[in-house]
Enzyme design. Sequence first.
Site, PDB file in Angstrom:
ATOM      1  N   GLY A  45      -2.107 -17.801  18.634  1.00 30.80           N
ATOM      2  CA  GLY A  45      -0.977 -16.669  19.053  1.00 30.80           C
ATOM      3  C   GLY A  45      -1.540 -15.407  19.903  1.00 30.80           C
ATOM      4  O   GLY A  45      -0.720 -14.929  20.621  1.00 30.80           O
ATOM      5  N   GLU A 100      -4.446  -9.457  15.655  1.00 31.47           N
ATOM      6  CA  GLU A 100      -3.383 -10.572  15.367  1.00 31.47           C
ATOM      7  C   GLU A 100      -2.129 -10.342  16.198  1.00 31.47           C
ATOM      8  O   GLU A 100      -2.153  -9.262  17.019  1.00 31.47           O
ATOM      9  CB  GLU A 100      -2.837 -10.266  13.858  1.00 31.47           C
ATOM     10  CG  GLU A 100      -3.592 -10.897  12.816  1.00 31.47           C
ATOM     11  CD  GLU A 100      -2.932 -12.206  12.561  1.00 31.47           C
ATOM     12  OE1 GLU A 100      -2.405 -12.828  13.691  1.00 31.47           O
ATOM     13  OE2 GLU A 100      -2.863 -12.977  11.258  1.00 31.47           O
ATOM     14  N   ASP A 101      -1.790 -11.518  16.478  1.00 28.67           N
ATOM     15  CA  ASP A 101      -0.439 -11.356  17.092  1.00 28.67           C
ATOM     16  C   ASP A 101       0.592 -10.718  16.397  1.00 28.67           C
ATOM     17  O   ASP A 101       1.582 -10.008  16.519  1.00 28.67           O
ATOM     18  CB  ASP A 101      -0.200 -12.892  17.649  1.00 28.67           C
ATOM     19  CG  ASP A 101       0.173 -13.853  16.425  1.00 28.67           C
ATOM     20  OD1 ASP A 101      -0.193 -13.555  15.453  1.00 28.67           O
ATOM     21  OD2 ASP A 101       0.259 -14.909  16.821  1.00 28.67           O
ATOM     22  N   ASP A 104       3.259 -11.190   9.109  1.00 32.51           N
ATOM     23  CA  ASP A 104       4.259 -11.617   8.478  1.00 32.51           C
ATOM     24  C   ASP A 104       4.105 -11.403   6.973  1.00 32.51           C
ATOM     25  O   ASP A 104       4.433 -10.249   6.565  1.00 32.51           O
ATOM     26  CB  ASP A 104       4.957 -13.015   9.100  1.00 32.51           C
ATOM     27  CG  ASP A 104       6.082 -13.402   8.511  1.00 32.51           C
ATOM     28  OD1 ASP A 104       7.033 -12.836   7.934  1.00 32.51           O
ATOM     29  OD2 ASP A 104       6.664 -14.608   8.419  1.00 32.51           O
ATOM     30  N   ARG A 166       4.596 -20.205  24.079  1.00 35.29           N
ATOM     31  CA  ARG A 166       3.776 -19.369  23.723  1.00 35.29           C
ATOM     32  C   ARG A 166       3.579 -18.554  25.498  1.00 35.29           C
ATOM     33  O   ARG A 166       3.100 -17.486  25.533  1.00 35.29           O
ATOM     34  CB  ARG A 166       2.411 -19.985  23.633  1.00 35.29           C
ATOM     35  CG  ARG A 166       2.220 -20.404  22.106  1.00 35.29           C
ATOM     36  CD  ARG A 166       0.725 -20.604  21.707  1.00 35.29           C
ATOM     37  NE  ARG A 166       0.586 -21.592  20.762  1.00 35.29           N
ATOM     38  CZ  ARG A 166       0.504 -20.859  19.384  1.00 35.29           C
ATOM     39  NH1 ARG A 166       0.740 -19.746  19.079  1.00 35.29           N
ATOM     40  NH2 ARG A 166       0.435 -21.756  18.565  1.00 35.29           N
TER      41      ARG A 166
HETATM   42  P1  IMP Z   1       1.555 -14.607   7.779  1.00 41.80           P
HETATM   43  O1  IMP Z   1       0.278 -14.892   7.148  1.00 41.80           O
HETATM   44  O2  IMP Z   1       2.646 -15.256   7.033  1.00 41.80           O
HETATM   45  O3  IMP Z   1       1.159 -12.801   7.897  1.00 41.80           O
HETATM   46  O4  IMP Z   1       1.612 -15.219   8.993  1.00 41.80           O
HETATM   47  C1  IMP Z   1       0.804 -14.812  10.136  1.00 41.80           C
HETATM   48  C2  IMP Z   1       0.883 -16.032  11.446  1.00 41.80           C
HETATM   49  O5  IMP Z   1       2.202 -16.702  11.215  1.00 41.80           O
HETATM   50  C3  IMP Z   1       0.970 -15.422  12.677  1.00 41.80           C
HETATM   51  O6  IMP Z   1      -0.274 -15.334  13.069  1.00 41.80           O
HETATM   52  C4  IMP Z   1       1.781 -16.406  13.574  1.00 41.80           C
HETATM   53  O7  IMP Z   1       1.028 -17.684  13.735  1.00 41.80           O
HETATM   54  C5  IMP Z   1       2.836 -16.722  12.383  1.00 41.80           C
HETATM   55  N1  IMP Z   1       3.992 -16.501  12.484  1.00 41.80           N
HETATM   56  C6  IMP Z   1       4.626 -15.387  11.597  1.00 41.80           C
HETATM   57  N2  IMP Z   1       5.862 -15.116  12.073  1.00 41.80           N
HETATM   58  C7  IMP Z   1       5.995 -15.552  13.315  1.00 41.80           C
HETATM   59  C8  IMP Z   1       7.231 -15.341  14.400  1.00 41.80           C
HETATM   60  O8  IMP Z   1       8.043 -14.726  14.349  1.00 41.80           O
HETATM   61  N3  IMP Z   1       7.010 -16.034  15.438  1.00 41.80           N
HETATM   62  C9  IMP Z   1       5.956 -16.975  15.532  1.00 41.80           C
HETATM   63  N4  IMP Z   1       4.841 -16.941  14.591  1.00 41.80           N
HETATM   64  C10 IMP Z   1       4.952 -16.373  13.608  1.00 41.80           C
END
Ligand code: IMP
Length: 175
Positions: A45, A100-101, A104, A166
């Site tokens: 991402g 990071e993109d 979450d 994307r």
């Molecule tokens: P985390 O480990 O829950 O912080 O997730 C991080 C990853 O989840 C990001 O790098 C994204 O690939 C994916 N992600 C989390 N939220 C979204 C969203 O709203 N749209 C698209 N990808 C997301």
Amino acid sequence: MEKTDLERRLLITRQAINQRVKEIALEISSDYKGKEPVLIGVLNGVVFFFADLARELSIPMTLDFVRAASYGSEMISSGTVRLTKDVEIPIEGKPVILIEDIIDTGLTLDHVVGLLRERNPESVKICTLIDKPERREKTVSIDYCGFKIEKGYLVGYGLDQNQKYRNLPDIYILE
Ligand code: IMP
């Protein structure tokens, strides 16, 4: 069920992204003056944000990528994080900026930062395009943040839904 075009709303325009990327690049260039950071992007991402940000930096840098196992086809986190691609350049003694993109739950970042720290870099700072704190499970300290969005599922500018969208130049929220 897959969302259609009608169910996504424009949230952040390409102009706003471009402006914010320039501001973050200025901040990083100033903070790292006289240094040569290693920018490490978390695939997939991050690619557009990474490419735009890196080209706005006025300091020397090197780059590499890691890939963490993603959500797959689900829009919720599985809670388990696995690295499917590691960094290939040595980072010992170097200032690292992890890019990071979107953050979450924070689980991906927490895992990746842990692995990078084992290699004794001089420092590790975190830069994310989007901070989405609603579902945060791991506390992460973010040094550079593009936009804070309380909640929702975003697509575009690198962010996907089932690997799609994307390449959209703007960021949309699925409704
Ligand atoms: P985390 O480990 O829950 O912080 O997730 C991080 C990853 O989840 C990001 O790098 C994204 O690939 C994916 N992600 C989390 N939220 C979204 C969203 O709203 N749209 C698209 N990808 C997301």
